[in-house]
Design a protein around this motif. Structure first.
Motif, PDB file in Angstrom:
ATOM      1  N   GLU A   9       0.828  -1.213   0.000  1.00  0.00           N
ATOM      2  CA  GLU A   9       0.000   0.000   0.000  1.00  0.00           C
ATOM      3  C   GLU A   9       0.859   1.259   0.000  1.00  0.00           C
ATOM      4  O   GLU A   9       0.536   2.243  -0.662  1.00  0.00           O
ATOM      5  N   GLU A  10       1.968   1.243   0.729  1.00  0.00           N
ATOM      6  CA  GLU A  10       2.874   2.400   0.737  1.00  0.00           C
ATOM      7  C   GLU A  10       3.501   2.608  -0.639  1.00  0.00           C
ATOM      8  O   GLU A  10       3.641   3.747  -1.102  1.00  0.00           O
ATOM      9  N   LYS A  11       3.853   1.519  -1.308  1.00  0.00           N
ATOM     10  CA  LYS A  11       4.414   1.609  -2.661  1.00  0.00           C
ATOM     11  C   LYS A  11       3.377   2.172  -3.623  1.00  0.00           C
ATOM     12  O   LYS A  11       3.682   3.025  -4.462  1.00  0.00           O
ATOM     13  N   ARG A  12       2.138   1.708  -3.502  1.00  0.00           N
ATOM     14  CA  ARG A  12       1.059   2.205  -4.359  1.00  0.00           C
ATOM     15  C   ARG A  12       0.870   3.709  -4.150  1.00  0.00           C
ATOM     16  O   ARG A  12       0.719   4.463  -5.101  1.00  0.00           O
ATOM     17  N   GLN A  13       0.891   4.156  -2.888  1.00  0.00           N
ATOM     18  CA  GLN A  13       0.723   5.581  -2.576  1.00  0.00           C
ATOM     19  C   GLN A  13       1.847   6.406  -3.182  1.00  0.00           C
ATOM     20  O   GLN A  13       1.608   7.475  -3.728  1.00  0.00           O
ATOM     21  N   LYS A  14       3.073   5.918  -3.076  1.00  0.00           N
ATOM     22  CA  LYS A  14       4.220   6.665  -3.608  1.00  0.00           C
ATOM     23  C   LYS A  14       4.122   6.805  -5.126  1.00  0.00           C
ATOM     24  O   LYS A  14       4.401   7.868  -5.670  1.00  0.00           O
ATOM     25  N   LEU A  16       1.314   6.694  -6.919  1.00  0.00           N
ATOM     26  CA  LEU A  16       0.201   7.606  -7.192  1.00  0.00           C
ATOM     27  C   LEU A  16       0.623   9.063  -6.986  1.00  0.00           C
ATOM     28  O   LEU A  16       0.208   9.942  -7.736  1.00  0.00           O
ATOM     29  N   GLU A  17       1.443   9.303  -5.968  1.00  0.00           N
ATOM     30  CA  GLU A  17       1.945  10.660  -5.727  1.00  0.00           C
ATOM     31  C   GLU A  17       2.697  11.184  -6.942  1.00  0.00           C
ATOM     32  O   GLU A  17       2.581  12.361  -7.285  1.00  0.00           O
ATOM     33  N   TYR A  20       0.095  12.182  -9.510  1.00  0.00           N
ATOM     34  CA  TYR A  20      -0.694  13.333  -9.080  1.00  0.00           C
ATOM     35  C   TYR A  20       0.133  14.620  -9.037  1.00  0.00           C
ATOM     36  O   TYR A  20      -0.367  15.694  -9.353  1.00  0.00           O
ATOM     37  N   LEU A  52      -2.163  -0.744  -9.741  1.00  0.00           N
ATOM     38  CA  LEU A  52      -2.884   0.526  -9.824  1.00  0.00           C
ATOM     39  C   LEU A  52      -3.735   0.587 -11.094  1.00  0.00           C
ATOM     40  O   LEU A  52      -4.861   1.082 -11.067  1.00  0.00           O
ATOM     41  N   GLY A  76      -8.736  10.271  -9.377  1.00  0.00           N
ATOM     42  CA  GLY A  76      -8.787   9.577  -8.093  1.00  0.00           C
ATOM     43  C   GLY A  76     -10.012   9.977  -7.296  1.00  0.00           C
ATOM     44  O   GLY A  76     -10.692   9.144  -6.704  1.00  0.00           O
ATOM     45  N   ARG A  80     -13.213   7.500  -6.201  1.00  0.00           N
ATOM     46  CA  ARG A  80     -13.688   7.372  -4.815  1.00  0.00           C
ATOM     47  C   ARG A  80     -15.174   7.703  -4.714  1.00  0.00           C
ATOM     48  O   ARG A  80     -15.924   7.036  -4.014  1.00  0.00           O
TER      49      ARG A  80
END
Length: 86
Positions: A9-14, A16-17, A20, A52, A76, A80
């Motif tokens: 999940e942390e890798k996915r967030q990074k 996505l950042e 974005y 992703l 994103g 949601r």
């Protein structure tokens, strides 16, 4: 004590950042290079990026021999909102 790696999940967030913040279209090599600089293990970036895409958080298109990826903050938000309303 050894350093613990990032969770999926942390890798996915990074990743996505990256999409974005830059609001650009990338090929896989560019994402791998930028993701490695953000602390995501280079060998896992392809799989994380694919997860992703599978979750419709990143869009993908193949043009000729090239594969291109993009995601915008508004996409994103819309995803949601769709999840909430369903």
């Amino acid at each position: 004590m050894g350093k613990k790696g990032l969770s999926l999940e942390e890798k996915r967030q990074k990743l996505l950042e990256i999409y974005y913040e830059r609001k650009e279209v990338f090929n896989l090599k560019e994402i791998e290079k930028i993701g490695a600089k953000k602390g995501v293990v280079f060998q896992t970036i392809k799989d994380v990026n694919q997860s992703l895409v599978d979750d419709n958080l990143v869009q993908f298109d193949k043009i000729g021999a090239g594969a291109f990826f993009w995601s915008l903050p508004s996409m994103g938000y819309q995803n949601r909102q769709n999840l909430i309303s369903n």
